[in-house]
Design a protein around this motif. Structure first.
Motif, mmCIF file in Angstrom:
data_model
loop_
_atom_site.group_PDB
_atom_site.id
_atom_site.type_symbol
_atom_site.label_atom_id
_atom_site.label_comp_id
_atom_site.label_asym_id
_atom_site.label_seq_id
_atom_site.Cartn_x
_atom_site.Cartn_y
_atom_site.Cartn_z
ATOM 1 N N LYS A 1 0.840 -1.193 0.000
ATOM 2 C CA LYS A 1 0.000 0.000 0.000
ATOM 3 C C LYS A 1 0.875 1.242 0.000
ATOM 4 O O LYS A 1 1.910 1.282 0.658
ATOM 5 C CB LYS A 1 -0.922 0.007 1.222
ATOM 6 N N SER B 1 -6.047 -4.558 3.623
ATOM 7 C CA SER B 1 -4.677 -4.841 3.181
ATOM 8 C C SER B 1 -4.623 -5.566 1.843
ATOM 9 O O SER B 1 -3.554 -5.708 1.265
ATOM 10 C CB SER B 1 -3.954 -5.693 4.227
ATOM 11 N N ASN C 1 -5.607 -3.820 -4.471
ATOM 12 C CA ASN C 1 -6.646 -2.857 -4.850
ATOM 13 C C ASN C 1 -7.751 -3.487 -5.691
ATOM 14 O O ASN C 1 -8.914 -3.130 -5.557
ATOM 15 C CB ASN C 1 -6.041 -1.682 -5.602
#
Length: 121
Positions: A7, A39, A42
């Motif tokens: 991330k 977590s 995407n």
């Protein structure tokens, strides 16, 4: 070889850390579950439409989305929605139906044990 995704959003990284810390301090597994969901890569992050919330939730429920709430569909019940992000139109529709848009950090402070929360997505 599989590339490990990391991330880059500093707000999201900080939120995941806070969720894990809250889970350990309050002994509430819900926050560790939400941190794990946030977590993910995407492309696997939850995007939930208002029509899904309307179908699943009853009036006065609190629904948590570990991702983004989108405005497709209508919400005709008073539902409190907790999410990482809201589209502007979705936020408008939730408030018009009498519900409330709440950030994940706010709900962690007001409901540290995470009781009576429905997780979607």
């Amino acid at each position: 070889m599989v590339k490990k995704s990391t991330k880059t959003n500093p707000n999201l990284i900080e939120l995941i850390k806070k969720l894990n810390d809250k889970s350990n301090s309050e002994n509430a597994a819900i926050w560790k579950d939400v941190a794990k969901r946030l977590s993910r890569a995407n492309r696997k992050t939850a995007e939930v439409n208002l029509s899904d919330i309307a179908r699943t939730a009853d009036a006065d429920d609190t629904v948590l989305i570990a991702g983004k709430v989108l405005s497709n569909g209508d919400l005709d019940k008073n539902v409190n929605v907790v999410a990482f992000k809201f589209s502007a139109k979705a936020q408008e529709k939730i408030e018009k139906a009498g519900g409330e848009c709440i950030s994940i950090e706010e709900i962690m402070e007001t409901n540290p044990k995470g009781s009576n929360i429905i997780i979607m997505g």
